[in-house]
Design a protein around this motif. Sequence first.
Motif: not given
Length: 98
Positions: A21-26
């Motif tokens: 589960l991502p903290d940040i998505v680019l």
Amino acid sequence: KVLAAQDGKDAIEKMVATRILPDIVLCDWMMPQMDGLQLLEEIRRTVAKAKFIMLTSKAQAEDIITARSKGVDGYIVKPFTRENLVKALKRLLPTPAS
């Protein structure tokens, strides 16, 4: 950890398969199969706290307003510099506990 994907659909599939589960998505706005805004909606359903940075060539004020209204946390117009990306990441990364 970094998880790379070809497009939004691939990102969702990899998140499910790896249980990351991502903290940040680019991501780019314009992607095949599932664009960046669709990816944002899908990720926010499962990971409400994830921060989202849109990297895009869509530079019109209307595009930025649309992305912000959908909940994009950072908006970087292409071409971008490494410095701008690093600043955006630092601003959104969770701070480590002291």
